[in-house]
Design a protein around this motif. Structure first.
Motif, PDB file in Angstrom:
ATOM      1  N   ARG A 148      -4.885   0.982  10.502  1.00  0.00           N
ATOM      2  CA  ARG A 148      -3.693   1.339   9.745  1.00  0.00           C
ATOM      3  C   ARG A 148      -2.499   0.597  10.350  1.00  0.00           C
ATOM      4  O   ARG A 148      -2.253   0.678  11.561  1.00  0.00           O
ATOM      5  CB  ARG A 148      -3.460   2.856   9.766  1.00  0.00           C
ATOM      6  CG  ARG A 148      -4.563   3.620   9.045  1.00  0.00           C
ATOM      7  CD  ARG A 148      -4.311   5.124   9.095  1.00  0.00           C
ATOM      8  NE  ARG A 148      -3.067   5.500   8.425  1.00  0.00           N
ATOM      9  CZ  ARG A 148      -2.936   5.644   7.113  1.00  0.00           C
ATOM     10  NH1 ARG A 148      -3.981   5.434   6.304  1.00  0.00           N
ATOM     11  NH2 ARG A 148      -1.785   5.998   6.581  1.00  0.00           N
ATOM     12  N   VAL A 204      -0.049   3.123  -1.199  1.00  0.00           N
ATOM     13  CA  VAL A 204      -0.764   3.176   0.071  1.00  0.00           C
ATOM     14  C   VAL A 204      -1.722   4.361   0.027  1.00  0.00           C
ATOM     15  O   VAL A 204      -1.799   5.090  -0.967  1.00  0.00           O
ATOM     16  CB  VAL A 204       0.215   3.319   1.259  1.00  0.00           C
ATOM     17  CG1 VAL A 204       1.130   2.107   1.364  1.00  0.00           C
ATOM     18  CG2 VAL A 204       1.042   4.598   1.140  1.00  0.00           C
ATOM     19  N   PHE A 205      -2.436   4.556   1.139  1.00  0.00           N
ATOM     20  CA  PHE A 205      -3.351   5.687   1.253  1.00  0.00           C
ATOM     21  C   PHE A 205      -3.057   6.442   2.540  1.00  0.00           C
ATOM     22  O   PHE A 205      -2.890   5.844   3.604  1.00  0.00           O
ATOM     23  CB  PHE A 205      -4.803   5.209   1.241  1.00  0.00           C
ATOM     24  CG  PHE A 205      -5.232   4.684  -0.104  1.00  0.00           C
ATOM     25  CD1 PHE A 205      -5.812   5.524  -1.040  1.00  0.00           C
ATOM     26  CD2 PHE A 205      -5.029   3.357  -0.436  1.00  0.00           C
ATOM     27  CE1 PHE A 205      -6.188   5.046  -2.290  1.00  0.00           C
ATOM     28  CE2 PHE A 205      -5.400   2.863  -1.679  1.00  0.00           C
ATOM     29  CZ  PHE A 205      -5.979   3.716  -2.608  1.00  0.00           C
ATOM     30  N   GLU A 230       2.483   3.384   6.709  1.00  0.00           N
ATOM     31  CA  GLU A 230       1.280   2.855   7.360  1.00  0.00           C
ATOM     32  C   GLU A 230       0.087   3.096   6.453  1.00  0.00           C
ATOM     33  O   GLU A 230      -0.044   4.156   5.842  1.00  0.00           O
ATOM     34  CB  GLU A 230       1.051   3.519   8.716  1.00  0.00           C
ATOM     35  CG  GLU A 230       2.052   3.125   9.778  1.00  0.00           C
ATOM     36  CD  GLU A 230       1.658   3.645  11.144  1.00  0.00           C
ATOM     37  OE1 GLU A 230       0.666   4.408  11.229  1.00  0.00           O
ATOM     38  OE2 GLU A 230       2.334   3.299  12.127  1.00  0.00           O
ATOM     39  N   SER A 231      -0.793   2.104   6.381  1.00  0.00           N
ATOM     40  CA  SER A 231      -1.992   2.223   5.563  1.00  0.00           C
ATOM     41  C   SER A 231      -2.959   1.115   5.965  1.00  0.00           C
ATOM     42  O   SER A 231      -2.555   0.129   6.580  1.00  0.00           O
ATOM     43  CB  SER A 231      -1.632   2.111   4.081  1.00  0.00           C
ATOM     44  OG  SER A 231      -2.768   2.300   3.251  1.00  0.00           O
ATOM     45  N   PRO A 235      -8.928   3.176  -0.278  1.00  0.00           N
ATOM     46  CA  PRO A 235      -8.525   3.377   1.118  1.00  0.00           C
ATOM     47  C   PRO A 235      -9.013   2.304   2.072  1.00  0.00           C
ATOM     48  O   PRO A 235      -8.373   2.056   3.105  1.00  0.00           O
ATOM     49  CB  PRO A 235      -9.139   4.743   1.453  1.00  0.00           C
ATOM     50  CG  PRO A 235      -9.179   5.460   0.160  1.00  0.00           C
ATOM     51  CD  PRO A 235      -9.514   4.400  -0.863  1.00  0.00           C
TER      52      PRO A 235
END
Length: 209
Positions: free
Chosen positions: A13, A42-43, A72-73, A181
């Motif tokens: 990430r 994002v995830f 963040e991802s 993801p």
């Protein structure tokens, strides 16, 4: 013409601050000529998709700048819109979400009635899955249907949907980024425009911009 950004660092990430807001030709800067909507997808750590969308230019949206620095991802998809089909609204702002996937598109697909008819061929069909009025979201619904028909094979679903559109509709560009993801798929069709891909190996220094 809309601008797309996709990045994968899976399984790590990371942040995409540089490309979104800090680079000389960042997505925020490109929104000055693509002012009709801004979105980032994002995830979360649990795999849940998260979209931040506003029907305004990124450079005018303070929230975009703040969130783009902190997100963040393991995968990112971002989009700045130059509207061709559909008015300025959150519902028409990329990226879109279906079946836990995120999607953004650049291009024009004509023949919306024919595409709607195709999306309505199975029972209630896929038309109810489309909340906005863009060709892009309809194309994503078609892709999602084809992925389901192929037991979750994302690449095969994209190819099948793109082939159907190319065979039945007039179009100017099927350029897309689709993320999960831990995966990213991109398509450029036809190949009349330059495609830029930065492939970086792991290691090196990490910069928090």
């Amino acid at each position: 013409m809309c601008r797309l950004f996709g990045m994968s660092s899976a399984p790590a990430r990371v942040r995409a601050t540089f490309w979104l807001v800090a680079a000389p030709d960042s997505l925020e800067q490109q929104s000055r000529t693509n002012p009709d909507g801004t979105g980032i997808g994002v995830f979360a750590p649990d795999g849940k998709p998260v979209t931040l969308r506003q029907p305004v230019a990124a450079w005018q949206d303070r929230e975009f700048a703040l969130e783009a620095r902190d997100l963040e991802s393991a995968t990112f998809v971002a989009h700045v819109r130059y509207a061709s089909t559909g008015g300025l609204s959150i519902a028409n702002t990329h990226p879109f979400e279906l079946d836990g996937r995120l999607f953004a598109h650049n291009g024009v697909i004509q023949g919306m009635d024919a595409l709607d008819a195709e999306l309505a061929t199975e029972g209630l069909g896929w038309r109810p899955a489309v909340s906005g009025s863009t060709d892009s979201e309809r194309f994503f619904a078609l892709i999602t249907r084809e992925i389901r028909r192929r037991d979750g094979d994302v690449g095969a679903g994209i190819v099948a949907a793109a082939r159907w559109v190319a065979a039945h509709l007039s179009l100017y560009g099927l350029n897309l980024v689709l993320t999960t993801p831990d995966g990213l798929w991109a398509l450029r069709y036809p190949d009349t425009h330059e495609l830029y891909v930065l492939d970086r190996s792991g290691g090196g220094h990490h910069l928090d911009m």
